[in-house]
Design an enzyme around this catalytic site. Structure first.
Site, mmCIF file in Angstrom:
data_model
loop_
_atom_site.group_PDB
_atom_site.id
_atom_site.type_symbol
_atom_site.label_atom_id
_atom_site.label_comp_id
_atom_site.label_asym_id
_atom_site.label_seq_id
_atom_site.Cartn_x
_atom_site.Cartn_y
_atom_site.Cartn_z
ATOM 1 N N CYS A 1 0.804 -1.232 0.000
ATOM 2 C CA CYS A 1 0.000 0.000 0.000
ATOM 3 C C CYS A 1 0.832 1.276 0.000
ATOM 4 C CB CYS A 1 -0.936 -0.007 1.197
ATOM 5 S SG CYS A 1 -2.101 -1.371 1.132
HETATM 6 N N1 LIG Z 1 -2.914 -5.781 2.120
HETATM 7 C C1 LIG Z 1 -3.368 -4.707 2.710
HETATM 8 O O1 LIG Z 1 -3.045 -4.451 3.870
HETATM 9 C C2 LIG Z 1 -4.303 -3.755 1.994
HETATM 10 C C3 LIG Z 1 -4.946 -2.750 2.744
HETATM 11 C C4 LIG Z 1 -5.800 -1.880 2.097
HETATM 12 C C5 LIG Z 1 -5.986 -1.991 0.732
HETATM 13 N N2 LIG Z 1 -5.340 -2.958 0.016
HETATM 14 C C6 LIG Z 1 -5.603 -3.038 -1.425
HETATM 15 O O2 LIG Z 1 -6.445 -4.160 -1.673
HETATM 16 C C7 LIG Z 1 -6.133 -4.768 -2.930
HETATM 17 C C8 LIG Z 1 -5.808 -6.231 -2.724
HETATM 18 O O3 LIG Z 1 -4.654 -6.326 -1.897
HETATM 19 P P1 LIG Z 1 -4.244 -7.661 -1.153
HETATM 20 O O4 LIG Z 1 -3.186 -7.279 -0.190
HETATM 21 O O5 LIG Z 1 -5.448 -8.390 -0.693
HETATM 22 O O6 LIG Z 1 -3.595 -8.481 -2.377
HETATM 23 P P2 LIG Z 1 -3.242 -10.027 -2.376
HETATM 24 O O7 LIG Z 1 -2.193 -10.189 -3.405
HETATM 25 O O8 LIG Z 1 -3.015 -10.513 -1.000
HETATM 26 O O9 LIG Z 1 -4.591 -10.713 -2.886
HETATM 27 C C9 LIG Z 1 -5.112 -10.512 -4.147
HETATM 28 C C10 LIG Z 1 -5.746 -11.812 -4.636
HETATM 29 O O10 LIG Z 1 -6.327 -11.543 -5.914
HETATM 30 C C11 LIG Z 1 -6.089 -12.669 -6.747
HETATM 31 N N3 LIG Z 1 -6.234 -12.222 -8.132
HETATM 32 C C12 LIG Z 1 -5.358 -11.579 -8.933
HETATM 33 N N4 LIG Z 1 -5.911 -11.313 -10.124
HETATM 34 C C13 LIG Z 1 -7.167 -11.809 -10.073
HETATM 35 C C14 LIG Z 1 -8.243 -11.847 -10.991
HETATM 36 N N5 LIG Z 1 -8.138 -11.288 -12.202
HETATM 37 N N6 LIG Z 1 -9.383 -12.451 -10.615
HETATM 38 C C15 LIG Z 1 -9.492 -13.016 -9.388
HETATM 39 N N7 LIG Z 1 -8.526 -13.003 -8.478
HETATM 40 C C16 LIG Z 1 -7.376 -12.398 -8.810
HETATM 41 C C17 LIG Z 1 -4.715 -13.137 -6.348
HETATM 42 O O11 LIG Z 1 -4.501 -14.483 -6.717
HETATM 43 C C18 LIG Z 1 -4.742 -12.936 -4.833
HETATM 44 O O12 LIG Z 1 -5.209 -14.077 -4.176
HETATM 45 C C19 LIG Z 1 -4.976 -3.929 -3.488
HETATM 46 O O13 LIG Z 1 -5.510 -2.947 -4.321
HETATM 47 C C20 LIG Z 1 -4.375 -3.283 -2.267
HETATM 48 O O14 LIG Z 1 -3.731 -2.069 -2.568
HETATM 49 C C21 LIG Z 1 -4.527 -3.858 0.632
#
Ligand SMILES: NC(=O)c1ccc[n+]([C@@H]2O[C@H](COP(=O)([O-])OP(=O)(O)OC[C@H]3O[C@@H](n4cnc5c(N)ncnc54)[C@H](O)[C@@H]3O)[C@@H](O)[C@H]2O)c1
Length: 455
Positions: A287
């Site tokens: 992030c």
């Molecule tokens: N991790 C955090 O602390 C956090 C906090 C706030 C916001 N975010 C935001 O949330 C979003 C997700 O982050 P995250 O940390 O959960 O990522 P992550 O990588 O942990 O999880 C994302 C998941 O999406 C899947 N994926 C990828 N492409 C896909 C598709 N086309 N269809 C279906 N599944 C798909 C991946 O396999 C993975 O399991 C990002 O935009 C991030 O910036 C994350």
């Protein structure tokens, strides 16, 4: 205090809005979560725990296999809770996007990385949206949660869904509701952290508020998806800028022999107008490092330069280089060469007590050491069993022994996991470079070099 709803003409209630609202309120609306990572799986679990039929969809077969057999893979989540909801059938998981047709509400929680040039990469959002468009039907509510630049929901997601000829706000509904989860945070979690919601239309906002309220105590509406998208970037840029400020001051304190940690603690006694941020070896995770670039990219398109954002990124991303120079100085003080020096890094994860390695500054420090000719870099991190650095595979030490610590020329605390026995580490190391103030309680400090201390 809840935000006042800004005036927006409200279309007459459509039959699909009415039907979906009724299903949300009586708890029969089913939820789909696309992307089952750090954001998606906790969200899916919250709905499933409330007895709401929830379907997780991911492209990663391993995650789907794991979940389908009731196995958790996210550190903060409770294994028993995952097993129970899977057993009860309230949570199921699939790689088959066509099954989103079964869901009334679909959350999109896919990654938003940047490219090698640090431009936004919203390809995962677009891929997920296209899969969803193939099964979009009247009565669907789509909520994008991935962090992204203002305009993504309106200008990239909506056109793909509109191409189905369904009308947004009447047939289907679309909102942006950013995620605030803070992995490793024991106090604030998915259900007790307020969320912001901005719908494309008033109906979209109302439905998104209603479904979020099933699992979240406080939902804050804003006037549009763009406000919600920008609000999320403000939150993360606020952190990035303040961390950069304190990182810059830490480097100054090193020159003038003032302890920045003591300075921050002293400033924190002011009961208003100050919030403490601490220096470190740099920022990481999915992030704070990435999101500011989403805004500066967008600003460039409008001939606007986001100076604060750029400067903060520059300072924060210089910190691993600064830590490398601290390590090299300690090597230079000993009768050894860089090639022969043994460096042990304590902590590879990007922050304390998490198993997340993404963009970790510790990884960058290791890479910079290898770039400069170090040959003997090892690490210990109970959360990260192995890493790839500069084409090598490093595996974590299983335990920290006195003998191993004594053999090292420099020990660097890059991530201050709470399980580290700091007394033991300091007692048995020649020199400890502490980039996190993990040694704050150690009285005998002759072998400690603290970032931002200048001693
Ligand atoms: N991790 C955090 O602390 C956090 C906090 C706030 C916001 N975010 C935001 O949330 C979003 C997700 O982050 P995250 O940390 O959960 O990522 P992550 O990588 O942990 O999880 C994302 C998941 O999406 C899947 N994926 C990828 N492409 C896909 C598709 N086309 N269809 C279906 N599944 C798909 C991946 O396999 C993975 O399991 C990002 O935009 C991030 O910036 C994350």
């Amino acid at each position: 205090m809840a935000l006042r709803r800004r005036g927006r003409p409200r279309n007459p209630v459509s039959k699909h809005e009415k039907a979906l609202m009724a299903r949300i309120l009586d708890g029969t609306a089913t939820v789909g979560v696309v992307g089952l990572g750090y954001v998606g799986l906790p969200l899916a679990l919250e709905f499933a725990k409330k007895g709401i039929t929830t379907l997780g969809v991911d492209v990663d077969q391993r995650k789907i296999r794991s979940l389908s057999s009731g196995k958790n893979y996210i550190q903060d989540l409770n294994n028993d809770e995952i097993r129970d909801v899977v057993k009860r059938g309230t949570l199921s998981a699939t790689t088959d996007f066509a099954r989103l047709a079964e869901c009334d509400v679909v959350y999109i929680c896919v990654p938003t990385p940047f490219t090698d040039n640090k431009d936004p990469d919203i390809s995962h959002i677009l891929a997920a949206t296209k899969e969803l468009a193939a099964v979009l039907r009247p009565g669907h509510l789509v909520i994008l949660k991935s962090t992204t630049f203002p305009g993504t929901t309106d200008s990239y997601v909506k056109p793909v869904l509109d191409a189905t000829k369904l009308v947004c706000g009447k047939d289907y509904f679309l909102a942006f509701s950013p995620e605030r989860i803070d992995p490793g945070n024991q106090k604030w979690n998915t259900s007790n952290t307020p969320v912001v919601v901005g719908g494309v239309t008033g109906a979209c906002t109302d439905l998104a508020i209603a479904i979020n309220r099933r699992i979240i105590a406080e939902v804050v509406p804003v006037s549009s998806p763009r406000v919600a998208e920008m609000e999320k970037l403000l939150e993360n840029i606020f952190r990035s800028v303040n961390i950069a400020l304190v990182n810059e001051l830490a480097q100054l304190c090193d020159r003038i022999g003032v302890n920045i940690w003591e300075v921050v603690d002293a400033a924190s006694t002011k009961p208003f107008g100050f919030m403490p941020f601490y220096p470190g070896p740099g920022i990481g995770g999915h992030c704070i490092l990435i999101d500011p670039y989403y805004l500066s990219w967008m600003a460039r398109e409008k001939d606007f330069v986001t100076n604060f954002v750029t400067l903060a990124a520059e300072v924060n991303e210089s910190m691993p280089f600064y830590v490398r120079s601290m390590i090299e100085r300690e090597v230079a003080r000993q009768p050894i060469t860089i090639k022969d020096a043994k460096v042990l890094m304590l902590g590879m994860a990007f922050k304390r007590d998490v198993d997340d390695l993404r963009h970790s500054p510790a990884l960058k420090v290791a890479e910079l050491l290898f770039d400069d000719g170090f040959q003997h870099v090892s690490y210990f991190d109970p959360y990260i069993p192995s890493v790839q650095v500069s084409g090598r595979e490093l595996t974590s030490r299983k335990h920290l022994t006195a003998k191993y610590l004594e053999r090292q020329d420099v020990v660097v605390i890059t991530t201050d996991h709470s399980s580290f026995d700091i007394d033991f580490i300091v007692e048995h190391s020649k020199v400890v470079i502490d980039t996190r103030n993990a040694t704050r309680d150690i009285a005998a400090r002759s072998n400690i070099v603290l970032l931002g201390d200048g001693q």
